[in-house]
Design a protein around this motif. Structure first.
Motif, PDB file in Angstrom:
ATOM      1  N   SER A 280       0.833  -1.204   0.000  1.00  0.00           N
ATOM      2  CA  SER A 280       0.000   0.000   0.000  1.00  0.00           C
ATOM      3  C   SER A 280       0.866   1.252   0.000  1.00  0.00           C
ATOM      4  CB  SER A 280      -0.925   0.003   1.225  1.00  0.00           C
ATOM      5  OG  SER A 280      -0.149   0.178   2.415  1.00  0.00           O
ATOM      6  N   LEU A 344     -12.263   5.262  -1.240  1.00  0.00           N
ATOM      7  CA  LEU A 344     -11.824   5.897  -0.004  1.00  0.00           C
ATOM      8  C   LEU A 344     -13.028   6.456   0.755  1.00  0.00           C
ATOM      9  CD1 LEU A 344      -8.729   7.914  -1.320  1.00  0.00           C
ATOM     10  CD2 LEU A 344      -8.682   5.788  -0.017  1.00  0.00           C
ATOM     11  N   SER A 345     -12.951   6.395   2.063  1.00  0.00           N
ATOM     12  CA  SER A 345     -13.988   7.017   2.892  1.00  0.00           C
ATOM     13  C   SER A 345     -13.741   8.529   2.923  1.00  0.00           C
ATOM     14  CB  SER A 345     -13.946   6.428   4.303  1.00  0.00           C
ATOM     15  OG  SER A 345     -12.723   6.784   4.942  1.00  0.00           O
ATOM     16  N   SER A 347     -13.273  10.427   5.500  1.00  0.00           N
ATOM     17  CA  SER A 347     -12.189  10.762   6.428  1.00  0.00           C
ATOM     18  C   SER A 347     -10.825  10.495   5.793  1.00  0.00           C
ATOM     19  CB  SER A 347     -12.342   9.980   7.732  1.00  0.00           C
ATOM     20  OG  SER A 347     -12.293   8.572   7.482  1.00  0.00           O
ATOM     21  N   GLN A 348     -10.748   9.397   5.013  1.00  0.00           N
ATOM     22  CA  GLN A 348      -9.485   9.085   4.335  1.00  0.00           C
ATOM     23  C   GLN A 348      -9.161  10.157   3.289  1.00  0.00           C
ATOM     24  OE1 GLN A 348     -10.555   5.110   3.031  1.00  0.00           O
ATOM     25  NE2 GLN A 348      -9.072   4.176   4.467  1.00  0.00           N
ATOM     26  N   LYS A 349     -10.184  10.609   2.587  1.00  0.00           N
ATOM     27  CA  LYS A 349      -9.974  11.638   1.573  1.00  0.00           C
ATOM     28  C   LYS A 349      -9.485  12.934   2.226  1.00  0.00           C
ATOM     29  CE  LYS A 349     -13.536   9.887  -1.584  1.00  0.00           C
ATOM     30  NZ  LYS A 349     -14.849  10.179  -2.196  1.00  0.00           N
ATOM     31  N   LEU A 351      -7.898  13.278   5.063  1.00  0.00           N
ATOM     32  CA  LEU A 351      -6.523  13.102   5.524  1.00  0.00           C
ATOM     33  C   LEU A 351      -5.535  13.234   4.369  1.00  0.00           C
ATOM     34  CD1 LEU A 351      -6.990  10.137   8.042  1.00  0.00           C
ATOM     35  CD2 LEU A 351      -6.391  12.510   8.617  1.00  0.00           C
ATOM     36  N   LEU A 352      -5.894  12.732   3.225  1.00  0.00           N
ATOM     37  CA  LEU A 352      -5.018  12.832   2.062  1.00  0.00           C
ATOM     38  C   LEU A 352      -4.924  14.269   1.561  1.00  0.00           C
ATOM     39  CD1 LEU A 352      -5.859   9.604   0.016  1.00  0.00           C
ATOM     40  CD2 LEU A 352      -3.728  10.160   1.171  1.00  0.00           C
TER      41      LEU A 352
END
Length: 379
Positions: A280, A344-345, A347-349, A351-352
Motif C-alpha cells: 500500500s 476511499l472514505s 475521512s481518508q480523503k 486526511l489525504l
C-alpha cells in the motif's frame, strides 16, 4: 563365343547421343550389378559386358573405330582396365555409391567390418510433476511398454530346448562378400546376408510365444527420482533400462523427460525465482514489515520508509536448488507493486488532502465543494 553388339547390349541405336548412352549405361549397371543378383554368374558377366560397351561408346575415338571395324582388334579399346577412361570410372563409382551401402574399392581385397548383434533401442518417456516437486525433489512411478527378451527362449528366438544354427549362406558372420572382375580390376562388396538378414543365425524351430523374434512387448514399472532443481523439459538418463539387445547385446537406455507445471506466484529463470508483491501507499511511505511467500515457507522482511514502486527486494538463497549442488540455491527476487486504493472514505480523503496540502500540492476534488481548474475557467 562372339561378342554381342555394344549398341544392343545397352539397348540403344547407333545414332544415340552422349546423354542417351550414359542413361542406358546407368540403367544396365543397376540391373546387372551382382548385389542385385547374388549368385547369378550370367548377370555378373552381363555387368562386365555393359561396362566394356560403355567404355567404348562413350569415347568418340573408340566409338568411331568400333563403328568402322566392329570387335576387330584395331588398337585395342575394350576389355582391359588400361583402356578405361576417367569419365567412366566416375560414372560407375557414383552408381555404386548410390546403390550399395559399402564397397571396398577397386583392386582392394579388404573386407568390411562384421556386424555384431544389435544393441537395444533407446526408450523415451515423459512425466509431468508439480513445481514444488522440482523444488524439493520427488519420486514418481512410470509405466513403460518396451520390447524385452522372451522368457521362453531367453531372447534367442529358438524353441525351448533347441538352438539357432549358424547360417550356411554367410558362415555365421552375418555378411556376404562378393568379388567380381570388371574392366577396372577386382571389386569387392560386403553386404548383410539375405538368408539370415545379417544375424548370422538360422532358426529351424521358432519359439511360439515370440514367433522367433526373441522379443515380446512387456509392461514394466520404473521409479523415477526427480532431482531438486530440475528444469522443465530436462531428461533423466537410466543406462541399460531400454529395450533388450539382440543375442545378448547390451540393452538400450531410458530417457525420462520431466515436464514441470507452472506456479501461480513464482516465475523461474535459471536458478533464480521472480514474483510480485503488492504494498500500500502507507506501507511504502512509512515503511513496514512485509510477509513474503517463498518456496520454503513464509518469511518476514522489513521495507524502509520511502520505498518506491517497482523496487526489487532480493531474498538470498530462496530460489531453486542447483541440480548438481542441491545444498546451494538461487535467489528469490520480489518486485514491489504499489496499489492505489479505488474506494476511499470521506475521512481518508480529508486526511489525504491535508497530507497533500502540507506538501504544497494543489489537490482538486469535486466532492470537496471546490471548483476544478476547468470549472473556474468555465465560470
Amino acid at each position: 563365343m562372339a561378342k554381342q553388339d555394344y549398341y544392343q547390349l545397352l539397348g540403344i541405336s547407333k545414332g544415340a547421343g552422349e546423354d542417351e548412352i550414359k542413361k542406358a549405361y546407368r540403367a544396365a549397371v543397376k540391373k546387372y550389378h551382382p548385389d542385385n543378383n547374388p549368385g547369378d554368374d550370367a548377370a555378373a558377366e552381363k555387368f562386365s559386358q555393359v561396362s566394356e560397351a560403355y567404355d567404348v561408346l562413350s569415347d568418340p575415338q573408340k566409338r568411331a573405330k568400333y563403328d568402322q571395324f566392329g570387335h576387330a582388334p584395331q588398337g585395342g579399346f575394350g576389355g582391359g582396365a588400361g583402356g578405361f577412361r576417367g569419365t567412366g570410372f566416375d560414372d560407375l563409382e557414383e552408381i555404386l555409391r548410390n546403390m550399395t551401402g559399402s564397397f571396398s574399392g577397386f583392386g582392394n581385397r579388404g573386407g568390411g567390418r562384421r556386424r555384431g548383434p544389435a544393441r537395444g533401442n533407446d526408450v523415451e518417456a515423459s512425466i509431468t510433476v508439480d513445481f514444488m516437486d522440482a523444488v524439493n525433489g520427488a519420486e514418481r512411478e512410470v509405466q513403460l511398454s518396451i520390447k524385452d527378451n522372451c522368457e521362453d527362449c531367453k531372447g534367442s528366438g529358438a524353441k525351448a530346448g533347441t538352438v539357432a544354427e549358424n547360417c550356411g549362406g554367410c558362415g555365421g558372420s552375418g555378411q556376404v562378400r562378393q568379388t567380381m572382375q570388371t574392366i577396372l580390376g577386382y571389386m569387392e562388396t560386403t553386404n548383410a546376408c539375405k538368408v539370415c538378414r545379417g544375424t548370422g543365425k538360422i532358426i529351424k524351430e521358432k519359439c511360439a510365444p515370440c514367433g522367433g523374434r526373441g522379443k515380446i512387448n512387456k509392461s514394466r514399472n520404473i521409479v523415477v527420482k526427480v532431482p531438486k532443481g530440475i528444469e522443465n523439459g530436462q531428461h533423466i538418463k537410466y543406462s541399460g533400462q531400454g529395450e533388450a539387445g539382440d543375442a545378448g547385446a547390451p540393452r538400450g537406455d531410458l530417457y525420462v523427460r520431466i515436464m514441470v507445471s507452472a506456479h501461480k506466484l513464482f516465475k523461474r529463470k535459471g536458478n533464480h525465482l521472480f514474483m510480485e508483491k503488492n504494498i500500500s501507499f502507507a506501507q511504502a511511505a512509512l515503511g513496514a514489515e512485509i510477509t513474503f511467500e517463498t518456496p520454503y515457507g513464509e518469511e518476514r522482511h522489513n521495507i524502509p520508509a520511502g520505498t518506491q514502486p517497482e523496487t526489487v527486494v532480493t531474498l538470498k538463497n530462496k530460489g531453486m536448488p542447483l541440480i548438481n549442488a542441491p545444498n546451494r540455491n538461487g535467489d528469490l527476487l520480489v518486485n514491489l507493486k504499489l496499489v492505489v486504493p479505488k474506494n476511499l472514505s470521506d475521512s481518508q480523503k480529508e486526511l489525504l488532502r491535508q497530507f497533500a496540502g502540507e506538501g504544497g500540492e494543489d489537490v482538486d476534488n469535486m466532492d470537496s465543494g471546490k471548483k476544478s481548474f476547468f470549472g473556474k475557467r468555465k465560470k
